[in-house]
Design a protein around this motif. Sequence first.
Motif, PDB file in Angstrom:
ATOM      1  N   ALA A  99       0.827  -1.213   0.000  1.00 31.92           N
ATOM      2  CA  ALA A  99       0.000   0.000   0.000  1.00 31.92           C
ATOM      3  C   ALA A  99       0.859   1.259   0.000  1.00 31.92           C
ATOM      4  O   ALA A  99       0.551   2.238  -0.692  1.00 31.92           O
ATOM      5  CB  ALA A  99      -0.932  -0.009   1.208  1.00 31.92           C
ATOM      6  N   GLY A 100       1.952   1.256   0.740  1.00 33.78           N
ATOM      7  CA  GLY A 100       2.816   2.429   0.798  1.00 33.78           C
ATOM      8  C   GLY A 100       3.454   2.749  -0.531  1.00 33.78           C
ATOM      9  O   GLY A 100       3.628   3.923  -0.884  1.00 33.78           O
ATOM     10  N   ALA A 101       3.818   1.708  -1.290  1.00 36.52           N
ATOM     11  CA  ALA A 101       4.412   1.938  -2.608  1.00 36.52           C
ATOM     12  C   ALA A 101       3.386   2.526  -3.571  1.00 36.52           C
ATOM     13  O   ALA A 101       3.703   3.422  -4.366  1.00 36.52           O
ATOM     14  CB  ALA A 101       4.979   0.636  -3.159  1.00 36.52           C
ATOM     15  N   VAL A 102       2.138   2.026  -3.500  1.00 35.78           N
ATOM     16  CA  VAL A 102       1.069   2.587  -4.344  1.00 35.78           C
ATOM     17  C   VAL A 102       0.866   4.057  -4.007  1.00 35.78           C
ATOM     18  O   VAL A 102       0.774   4.913  -4.894  1.00 35.78           O
ATOM     19  CB  VAL A 102      -0.243   1.799  -4.147  1.00 35.78           C
ATOM     20  N   ARG A 103       0.799   4.357  -2.723  1.00 36.52           N
ATOM     21  CA  ARG A 103       0.631   5.758  -2.280  1.00 36.52           C
ATOM     22  C   ARG A 103       1.758   6.639  -2.808  1.00 36.52           C
ATOM     23  O   ARG A 103       1.509   7.705  -3.380  1.00 36.52           O
ATOM     24  CB  ARG A 103       0.602   5.793  -0.758  1.00 36.52           C
ATOM     25  N   ASP A 104       2.991   6.193  -2.614  1.00 34.79           N
ATOM     26  CA  ASP A 104       4.134   7.019  -3.010  1.00 34.79           C
ATOM     27  C   ASP A 104       4.185   7.228  -4.522  1.00 34.79           C
ATOM     28  O   ASP A 104       4.483   8.331  -5.002  1.00 34.79           O
ATOM     29  CB  ASP A 104       5.434   6.382  -2.524  1.00 34.79           C
ATOM     30  N   ASP A 105       3.897   6.166  -5.286  1.00 34.50           N
ATOM     31  CA  ASP A 105       3.898   6.299  -6.749  1.00 34.50           C
ATOM     32  C   ASP A 105       2.814   7.258  -7.210  1.00 34.50           C
ATOM     33  O   ASP A 105       3.035   8.089  -8.103  1.00 34.50           O
ATOM     34  CB  ASP A 105       3.691   4.931  -7.408  1.00 34.50           C
ATOM     35  N   MET A 106       1.647   7.165  -6.590  1.00 31.63           N
ATOM     36  CA  MET A 106       0.542   8.017  -7.015  1.00 31.63           C
ATOM     37  C   MET A 106       0.794   9.470  -6.637  1.00 31.63           C
ATOM     38  O   MET A 106       0.509  10.390  -7.415  1.00 31.63           O
ATOM     39  CB  MET A 106      -0.758   7.516  -6.385  1.00 31.63           C
ATOM     40  N   LEU A 107       1.355   9.699  -5.452  1.00 39.64           N
ATOM     41  CA  LEU A 107       1.676  11.071  -5.063  1.00 39.64           C
ATOM     42  C   LEU A 107       2.763  11.657  -5.953  1.00 39.64           C
ATOM     43  O   LEU A 107       2.734  12.856  -6.281  1.00 39.64           O
ATOM     44  CB  LEU A 107       2.098  11.114  -3.595  1.00 39.64           C
TER      45      LEU A 107
END
Length: 356
Positions: free
Chosen positions: A213-221
């Motif tokens: 989930a953290g990687a998805v968040r960081d990529d999207m931001l």
Amino acid sequence: MRGAAVVMNPYADLPAERFWRKVVAGVPPFALAPGPSGAFSIAPGARVATAGSCFAQHVSRALTEAGFGRYLAEAAPEGLSAEDAEARQYGVYSARYGNVYTARQLLQLFDRAYGTYQPELVAWTRPDGRRVDPFRPAVEPAGYADDATLLAARAEHLAAVRRMFEELDVFVFTLGLTEGWEHRADGAVLPVAPGVIADGFDPARYAFVNARAGAVRDDMLAFLARLFAVNARARVILTVSPVPLIASYADRHVLVSNAYSKAALRVAAEEIVEAEPRAVYFPAYEIVTSTANAGRYYADDLRSVTPEGVAHVMRVFLAAFTDAPPLTRVPHPLGLEYARAATVVCDEEAIERSLV
């Protein structure tokens, strides 16, 4: 104790939408309306661009059905028949990138469009010798004659992607998967595994990835920061696809893999909109999968969302983001013309076809 302030029940003054009994158990399933409060408004004539997993195509079509034109930065060439245009995926999304299943795939699409990232992987080869663009493998059913033709088409496409990002008013992106494949040499993300549509699978060249989930968040931001840098007026609507995984490469039951994937995407979406006020989360996933609907918004394959389910999602979407009068909102069910055209293009479905 005398003189002490009386502490009220902190739930006493909350609105009805905070209570399950009042707005879930207490309403008919078709009236479930968990739209975001305080969302921005999509004005008539706004350039609404869409991308994401297969479910994003339903959003595009339903917006058109409701009278809100979609923004096409990459339209079909003049003289191309409607049948050929559909086969080559013109008009499926705002540009001809095919399904963009993950946040990292979207981030790399932006970077490829602006020339800050150029993957080493150029093309895949089909059994008939024709060449395939590995980053949008299904957009040319006949493939390309050679790499030069493929690269010319890719350059034209990426120019349209740049135009789309710079001109759009609203970007609707549907997060679809955490599972995916990447080229080991440089981490280039692929929409389908090699060997499913073209080329062959070589574990020395390609790796399976399952994003946290953290990687998805960081990529999207990271993507949002890039988008707002080239288009400060843009606003973003995030959704999570309610369509389950068609297959899982993780070593466990696909039902468990699907539960992880959707949970991770939903957590990431929550953290993204908390960090970026120009992005809003829309609960398409919750509307379709709610226990209030008892699975009635899925077709017999327990995966495809029915036209009635899409209609419900879009009624809530339009109520939240537009000032359209009720009669112009998507009816329930959707019109016959939409139902006839309700099939979607899903690159991942090639997994099952490749096993036949």
